[in-house]
Design an enzyme around this catalytic site. Structure first.
Site, PDB file in Angstrom:
ATOM      1  CE  LYS A 211     -11.187  -7.805  -2.170  1.00 23.56           C
ATOM      2  NZ  LYS A 211     -11.747  -7.070  -0.695  1.00 23.56           N
TER       3      LYS A 211
ATOM      4  CB  THR B  42      -8.840  -5.195  -4.907  1.00 23.39           C
ATOM      5  OG1 THR B  42      -9.065  -5.394  -3.526  1.00 23.39           O
ATOM      6  CG2 THR B  42      -9.590  -6.455  -5.497  1.00 23.39           C
TER       7      THR B  42
HETATM    8  P1  NAD Z   1      -8.353   5.280  -3.140  1.00 20.09           P
HETATM    9  O1  NAD Z   1      -8.424   5.578  -4.384  1.00 20.09           O
HETATM   10  O2  NAD Z   1      -8.819   6.184  -2.024  1.00 20.09           O
HETATM   11  O3  NAD Z   1      -6.485   5.249  -3.009  1.00 20.09           O
HETATM   12  C1  NAD Z   1      -5.491   4.877  -3.948  1.00 20.09           C
HETATM   13  C2  NAD Z   1      -4.432   5.968  -3.774  1.00 20.09           C
HETATM   14  O4  NAD Z   1      -3.430   5.578  -4.703  1.00 20.09           O
HETATM   15  C3  NAD Z   1      -4.983   7.480  -4.123  1.00 20.09           C
HETATM   16  O5  NAD Z   1      -4.670   8.124  -3.159  1.00 20.09           O
HETATM   17  C4  NAD Z   1      -4.246   7.832  -5.557  1.00 20.09           C
HETATM   18  O6  NAD Z   1      -3.931   9.158  -5.476  1.00 20.09           O
HETATM   19  C5  NAD Z   1      -2.832   7.030  -5.241  1.00 20.09           C
HETATM   20  N1  NAD Z   1      -2.276   6.655  -6.568  1.00 20.09           N
HETATM   21  C6  NAD Z   1      -2.771   6.432  -7.625  1.00 20.09           C
HETATM   22  N2  NAD Z   1      -1.802   6.282  -8.720  1.00 20.09           N
HETATM   23  C7  NAD Z   1      -0.449   6.429  -8.081  1.00 20.09           C
HETATM   24  C8  NAD Z   1       0.798   6.591  -8.250  1.00 20.09           C
HETATM   25  N3  NAD Z   1       1.185   6.101  -9.609  1.00 20.09           N
HETATM   26  N4  NAD Z   1       1.588   6.615  -7.422  1.00 20.09           N
HETATM   27  C9  NAD Z   1       1.234   7.088  -6.162  1.00 20.09           C
HETATM   28  N5  NAD Z   1       0.150   6.903  -5.774  1.00 20.09           N
HETATM   29  C10 NAD Z   1      -0.826   6.804  -6.560  1.00 20.09           C
HETATM   30  O7  NAD Z   1      -8.463   3.864  -2.959  1.00 20.09           O
HETATM   31  P2  NAD Z   1      -8.859   3.019  -1.683  1.00 20.09           P
HETATM   32  O8  NAD Z   1     -10.483   2.942  -1.402  1.00 20.09           O
HETATM   33  O9  NAD Z   1      -7.958   3.384  -0.587  1.00 20.09           O
HETATM   34  O10 NAD Z   1      -8.445   1.522  -2.171  1.00 20.09           O
HETATM   35  C11 NAD Z   1      -7.332   0.988  -2.536  1.00 20.09           C
HETATM   36  C12 NAD Z   1      -7.328  -0.476  -2.953  1.00 20.09           C
HETATM   37  O11 NAD Z   1      -7.960  -1.113  -1.905  1.00 20.09           O
HETATM   38  C13 NAD Z   1      -8.216  -0.758  -4.096  1.00 20.09           C
HETATM   39  O12 NAD Z   1      -7.560  -1.560  -5.147  1.00 20.09           O
HETATM   40  C14 NAD Z   1      -9.493  -1.188  -3.795  1.00 20.09           C
HETATM   41  O13 NAD Z   1     -10.112  -2.061  -4.694  1.00 20.09           O
HETATM   42  C15 NAD Z   1      -9.053  -1.802  -2.491  1.00 20.09           C
HETATM   43  N6  NAD Z   1     -10.207  -2.086  -1.270  1.00 20.09           N
HETATM   44  C16 NAD Z   1     -10.715  -0.892  -1.086  1.00 20.09           C
HETATM   45  C17 NAD Z   1     -11.880  -1.021  -0.080  1.00 20.09           C
HETATM   46  C18 NAD Z   1     -12.553  -0.021   0.479  1.00 20.09           C
HETATM   47  O14 NAD Z   1     -13.392  -0.101   1.019  1.00 20.09           O
HETATM   48  N7  NAD Z   1     -12.219   1.284   0.101  1.00 20.09           N
HETATM   49  C19 NAD Z   1     -11.864  -2.173   0.582  1.00 20.09           C
HETATM   50  C20 NAD Z   1     -10.935  -3.242   0.066  1.00 20.09           C
HETATM   51  C21 NAD Z   1     -10.192  -3.330  -0.735  1.00 20.09           C
END
Ligand code: NAD
Length: 290
Positions: free
Chosen positions: A162, A87
């Protein structure tokens, strides 16, 4: 298909695992977290991108997406599709799509609804912006990771859908919570209030499917001491993106703006961080008008 998967956090790890379980060859990369079962690990972003037909990204925000995209796009093979499921702001989604198309690739913005539970169960909803051909290429992957994929329009349309959806969700949850707190003070039983509203014109997903009052309606985070679920800080992130987009196109969104202020106060100055976004109800109950 050969798939690169970058960002194996709470959402990305189960999504990548589901793709591998469905028989795709998935190569993953994350700065911190290990690869889930069935996903082979690349040494860097380029290693995950090099041979892939589709590269999926699932990253925290637009700045990180732009940075990762600048590294991976030069490594991708011509004709491959970059599919971002994070997102992020609409401008970043469009900028990354432009970079990809300029490099002879195709791109989709495909944010999801459904949370960590939906990611694990393969029941996410994808809101997708980009070309018809890219959508057709990635649709079999959406079918593995989710239960529905809506092609919303060109680049950025998925992110637009979204943030509009989540602006409605934030404002609706806030008013549902304040209505329960008002009902308490008026001496109206919460169960009666639910019976009326859930079958009357005030009904909504927040009331009917995710009721913020414990013990009422279907099971929800309210019944689990407001453990998320959908954390208040993620709601705040999406509301802030909605206001950033509204400012960019000069759209008047007073309800979205007020919901953003409420969630900012809740997360930054009250006890909202780490709690479900429906925990606004005990916040309202504890307050008076002034
Ligand atoms: P998260 O923080 O658990 O995962 C993000 C991952 O990206 C981490 O493991 C981090 O180490 C990795 N990362 C960061 N920078 C990086 C880089 N330069 N290279 C490689 N990896 C890198 O977050 P999440 O909960 O998995 O959410 C991910 C996305 O999905 C977000 O944009 C969030 O808004 C969206 N989202 C989350 C949910 C939810 O319920 N968690 C629901 C809908 C949408």
């Amino acid at each position: 298909m050969k798939i690169g998967f970058i960002g194996l956090g709470n959402m990305g790890a189960p999504m990548a695992a589901n793709l591998a379980r469905a028989g795709h060859a998935v190569t993953g990369f994350d700065l911190v977290t290990p690869c889930p079962d069935g996903v082979s690990r690349a040494e860097d972003v380029q290693g995950a991108a090099r041979d892939a037909d589709v590269v999926v990204t699932m990253l925290p925000n637009g700045a990180i997406l732009r940075d990762v995209a600048a590294q991976l796009i030069p490594a991708m093979k011509v004709g491959a599709v970059l599919c971002d499921c994070s997102t992020v702001d609409v401008d970043s989604a469009r900028a990354v799509a432009d970079m990809a198309v300029t490099a002879g690739l195709d791109a989709l913005d495909a944010p999801v609804s459904g949370g960590v539970g939906g990611a694990a169960a393969g029941t996410l909803t994808f809101m997708v912006g980009g070309s018809d051909t890219a959508f057709a290429t990635v649709l079999p992957l959406f079918d593995v990771m989710g239960q529905k994929a809506v092609h919303c329009g060109g680049a950025g349309a998925g992110q637009a859908a979204k943030i509009c959806n989540n602006m409605i969700l934030g404002a609706t949850m806030a008013v549902t919570c304040e209505a329960f707190a008002l009902a308490d003070k008026l001496g109206l039983d919460r169960a009666r209030m639910f019976d009326v509203v859930s079958t009357s014109s005030g009904y909504s997903w927040s009331m009917n499917a995710y009721c913020p009052a414990p013990g009422i309606g279907p099971q929800s985070p309210a019944d689990n001491d407001y453990k998320p679920g959908f954390a208040a800080e993620l709601m705040l992130k999406d509301l802030r993106l909605s206001q950033q987009a509204a400012e960019a196109v000069d759209a008047d969104t007073p309800m979205g703006a007020r919901a953003t202020e409420l969630y900012a106060a809740f997360v930054d100055n009250e006890d909202g961080k780490g709690r479900d976004f429906s925990a606004l109800l005990p916040r309202f109950v504890a307050r008076s008008r002034s």
